[in-house]
Enzyme design. Structure first.
Site, PDB file in Angstrom:
ATOM      1  N   THR A  74       0.829  -1.206   0.000  1.00 24.40           N
ATOM      2  CA  THR A  74       0.000   0.000   0.000  1.00 24.40           C
ATOM      3  C   THR A  74       0.860   1.251   0.000  1.00 24.40           C
ATOM      4  OG1 THR A  74      -1.885  -1.077   1.057  1.00 24.40           O
ATOM      5  CG2 THR A  74      -1.720   1.310   1.311  1.00 24.40           C
ATOM      6  N   GLY A 213       5.455  -7.669   1.207  1.00 25.42           N
ATOM      7  CA  GLY A 213       6.099  -8.810   1.841  1.00 25.42           C
ATOM      8  C   GLY A 213       5.162  -9.927   2.255  1.00 25.42           C
ATOM      9  N   HIS A 214       4.015  -9.584   2.852  1.00 26.87           N
ATOM     10  CA  HIS A 214       3.175 -10.638   3.419  1.00 26.87           C
ATOM     11  C   HIS A 214       2.430 -11.430   2.356  1.00 26.87           C
ATOM     12  CE1 HIS A 214      -0.995  -8.792   3.349  1.00 26.87           C
ATOM     13  NE2 HIS A 214      -0.243  -7.771   2.987  1.00 26.87           N
ATOM     14  N   THR A 250      13.760   4.972  10.806  1.00 29.25           N
ATOM     15  CA  THR A 250      14.743   3.909  11.006  1.00 29.25           C
ATOM     16  C   THR A 250      14.268   2.623  10.355  1.00 29.25           C
ATOM     17  OG1 THR A 250      15.397   4.901  13.106  1.00 29.25           O
ATOM     18  CG2 THR A 250      16.026   2.605  12.740  1.00 29.25           C
ATOM     19  N   CYS A 335      -9.100  -5.945   1.844  1.00 27.56           N
ATOM     20  CA  CYS A 335      -9.310  -4.577   2.293  1.00 27.56           C
ATOM     21  C   CYS A 335     -10.791  -4.231   2.370  1.00 27.56           C
ATOM     22  CB  CYS A 335      -8.593  -3.601   1.361  1.00 27.56           C
ATOM     23  SG  CYS A 335      -6.803  -3.840   1.331  1.00 27.56           S
TER      24      CYS A 335
END
Length: 403
Positions: A74, A213-214, A250, A335
């Protein structure tokens, strides 16, 4: 026993990615450090981060300098589409058009209002009844000088159709030498493509590419935007200058290590998994009861996503009945979970609002078995009857209200 058939919503973290994440967290626990720090702990963390970036790039056919780490698809979509539109207009104020397909995930489609508020015009490509975008080369040629960025999902997250990304790239990039460093930018969301489609950023000709990634077995909260060097991107996240100054904050070193491991595994197992996914899809389709059909032609879709049209307009009843039978599927994009509404994409295929309600998405992954498919097929008839019972109640109530 539960049978999970909703990999397009999220895939379980892979063992390889989990081991990479655990190992990185353990190492950072022994010698902690922020990758921006100059001491030995910071330098160690920086090496881990850049090694992960190198591996991510290699898995996707990109240079490590093109890898921008994000929190997921997203965020990558927003930066890729909005950031590119803003960035290129600064170089060429005639480029005020954003072009997209009609099968985009909301992470792209919902940028329309934002960009229109900034003076951009949002245009869409026509969609064929097979769920594949139609590229009109003449239309592209006539508007190429005004397009800032075009975005096309590589694989539709809802109906699973593979989109003509390479054709879009050719239509917008042919004759680049005449445009100098001002030309349309092309972005693709490949979140649903990586496990079954050969995604190679360099060979694709794309300027920008999104991966979450997921969807590939990495932890939730990891993702990447690939951006070619020289692509002008504007960010709304100023700060410490992280990720080429585009995504301050970070970085998640352990998450990057896990993402690298998951992507490497996805690429290594892609051919094997694609063959398996096709066999599972064919098994499912062969066992469908009367009245249930695939929404789009099988040869237009990725084998891991099977979108079905059902003889009921109550998907919530179908999903609940399936869940009670131990089978987890969805009615579309995760979603939209919890919201019963017609599928806009299915309606764009020429279906009625009622037909666009009666849909089901089954998506498979590395660990899906024939038993999972058989469990789905066993539970489906009863689940459809549950939906049809509510259809009948609604019909009776509607008839009474008209009297």
């Amino acid at each position: 026993m539960m049978h999970y058939l909703d990999y397009a919503a999220t895939a379980p973290i892979s063992q390889r990615a989990l081991e990479a994440w655990t190992r990185a967290q353990r190492d950072l626990g022994v010698v902690p450090g922020n990758p921006a720090a100059l001491h030995s702990g910071g330098r160690t963390a920086r090496r881990m981060l850049e090694d992960a970036r190198e591996r991510i790039g290699s898995a996707l056919g990109a240079d490590r300098h093109e890898v921008i780490l994000t929190s997921g698809a997203t965020e990558s979509d927003a930066l890729g589409v909005v950031g590119a539109a803003r960035g290129i207009r600064k170089k060429d104020d005639a480029r005020t058009v954003v072009l997209s397909s009609l099968v985009e995930h909301d992470a792209v489609a919902e940028q329309q209002a934002l960009l229109e508020g900034e003076g951009f015009a949002w245009r869409t490509l026509p969609l064929g009844q097979d769920g594949v975008s139609i590229i009109g080369q003449d239309a592209l040629a006539s508007t190429r000088d005004t397009i800032a960025v075009a975005s096309m999902a590589w694989v539709s997250s809802e109906i699973g159709t593979i989109q003509p990304v390479s054709e879009l790239v050719r239509g917008l990039h042919d004759g680049d030498e005449a445009h100098g460093d001002s030309r349309p930018l092309v972005h693709s969301d490949a979140a649903q493509a990586v496990t079954t489609v050969a995604v190679n950023f360099e060979e694709s000709g794309l300027d920008l590419l999104t991966v979450g990634g997921h969807k590939v077995g990495a932890p939730v909260g990891t993702g990447v935007l690939l951006a070619r060097r020289g692509v002008p991107l504007s960010t709304d996240r100023p700060g410490g200058g992280h990720e080429r100054g585009l995504r301050s904050g970070t970085p998640d070193v352990a998450g990057a290590c896990a993402l690298a491991a998951a992507l490497e595994e996805s690429v290594q197992r892609r051919d094997e998994w694609t063959r398996k996914a096709a066999l599972l899809r064919d098994r499912l389709i062969a066992g469908l009861p009367a009245g249930v059909a695939t929404t789009v032609p099988v040869n237009c879709a990725c084998p891991a996503i099977i979108h079905l049209s059902l003889p009921t307009s109550r998907p919530e009843a179908v999903l609940m009945a399936m869940d009670m039978a131990g089978v987890m599927v969805s009615a579309g994009s995760a979603c939209h979970a919890g919201v019963t509404r017609p599928s806009a994409i299915v309606m764009r295929l020429g279906r009625s609002e009622e037909q666009a309600l009666g849909v089901l998405r089954i998506s498979t992954g590395f660990d899906t078995t024939e038993d999972d498919i058989d469990a789905f097929l066993t539970a489906l008839p009863q689940a459809i009857r549950a939906g049809q019972s509510l259809d009948q109640v609604e019909h009776v109530q509607s008839g009474r209200s008209k009297r």
